[in-house]
Write an enzyme that holds these catalytic residues in place. Structure first.
Site, mmCIF file in Angstrom:
data_model
loop_
_atom_site.group_PDB
_atom_site.id
_atom_site.type_symbol
_atom_site.label_atom_id
_atom_site.label_comp_id
_atom_site.label_asym_id
_atom_site.label_seq_id
_atom_site.Cartn_x
_atom_site.Cartn_y
_atom_site.Cartn_z
ATOM 1 N N SER A 120 0.762 -1.139 -0.049
ATOM 2 C CA SER A 120 -0.059 -0.061 0.096
ATOM 3 C C SER A 120 0.904 1.331 0.017
ATOM 4 O O SER A 120 1.905 1.363 -1.034
ATOM 5 C CB SER A 120 -1.098 -0.128 1.335
ATOM 6 O OG SER A 120 -1.997 1.063 1.147
ATOM 7 N N ASP B 24 -5.752 -4.161 -2.083
ATOM 8 C CA ASP B 24 -4.963 -3.673 -0.921
ATOM 9 C C ASP B 24 -3.901 -4.857 -0.574
ATOM 10 O O ASP B 24 -4.311 -5.807 0.241
ATOM 11 C CB ASP B 24 -5.651 -3.094 0.157
ATOM 12 C CG ASP B 24 -4.910 -2.528 1.238
ATOM 13 O OD1 ASP B 24 -3.837 -2.392 1.192
ATOM 14 O OD2 ASP B 24 -5.631 -1.922 2.273
#
Length: 292
Positions: free
Chosen positions: A38, A159
């Site tokens: 991320s 993610d």
């Protein structure tokens, strides 16, 4: 023997990591291996391309752009963060990313993502074609309910902080013996269970693996944190973490708060640089001794 940087995500809290990496860059401190998820992956690419100040410009100077974080875009496009702005307009035109410099860097680079259908952590490694690099980083940064999955490599990806939020196990499996972990939460933080997925049954049916990853992320995060703290207690790892986030949110747009956290990261790095240099020197000395 090799040193490795492990970079946590955390949305806009990643400005702390940006500050730490800026100081490392200025000191010529580059680990043999870098793994990020991320926001950690976003910070890593400018660090490895040796673009001083770029992370600060992208994360703080541009945060007030109307498309950077937008509830309007979330309602219209299902994207809280402006993914075209962040992963196309900024790197390719507004604040150009040095693809050549990144490609020339000798360090290993690993990006963690989550497979939406299986829930497993999928890692992508350098070298990646220039046109694919930011696609993979974008996938790692695509938050459930706030972004669309990224279709890449025959998979739907999101993610990286879901399946492997603190990828210490992967770093150790890849041969890292001197881990340096940059975190975006205070030492006292422990992740609590938030059963959001139960409120979105349609989402769970559409992306079953992602639903499982969301349910398991508390356990995985806290187990990884326990392993990191054990290594830290044994002086087998260096952990750099913020002392006080001042309630800064993962979707923060206040430039003063963001700048303060960036400076905190830079100052914390100043304090830890001598120890990191000794840590890496010890690794190099041991490697030389074993080779003789």
């Amino acid at each position: 023997m090799k040193s490795g940087l492990i970079l946590e995500g955390g949305g806009m809290r990643g400005v702390y990591t940006a500050g730490v990496l800026q100081k490392f860059m200025e000191e010529g401190l580059f680990a043999d291996y870098v793994i990020g998820v991320s926001a950690g992956a976003c910070n890593a690419v400018s660090y490895l391309s040796r673009q001083s100040g770029r992370n600060r410009t992208v994360m703080i100077d541009y945060v007030t752009h109307p498309d950077y974080i937008s509830m309007k875009n979330l309602l219209k496009k299902r994207e809280l963060f402006g993914m075209k702005l962040i992963f196309d307009d900024i790197p390719n035109r507004l604040v150009p990313f040095d693809y050549g410099g990144f490609g020339a860097a000798s360090e290993e680079f690993v990006v963690g993502t989550t497979d939406c259908m299986t829930g497993e952590a999928i890692y992508y490694r350098k070298p990646l074609p220039p046109e694919d690099l930011l696609t993979v980083v974008k996938a790692s940064s695509s938050l459930p309910f706030m972004s669309r999955p990224v279709d890449y490599d025959g998979r739907l990806l999101m993610d990286g902080s879901l399946a492997d939020p603190l990828p210490i196990k992967q770093a150790l499996a890849d041969g890292v013996t001197k881990p340096i972990i940059i975190m975006t939460r205070e030492k006292s933080y422990r992740k609590r269970h938030t059963p959001l997925i139960r409120l979105a049954p349609t989402f769970a049916r559409q992306y079953p693996g992602l639903a499982r990853a969301l349910e398991e992320r508390q356990r995985i995060y806290n187990e990884s944190l326990k392993q990191i703290e054990a290594l830290e207690a044994q002086d087998a790892a260096i952990v750099v973490r913020p002392r006080n986030l001042h309630r800064l949110r993962g979707i923060e747009r206040d430039q003063e708060r963001l700048a303060a956290l960036y400076v905190q990261g830079y100052r914390d790095a100043e304090l830890v640089v001598p120890r990191v240099k000794r840590f890496i020197r010890e690794q190099n000395a041991l490697s030389l001794e074993r080779s003789l």
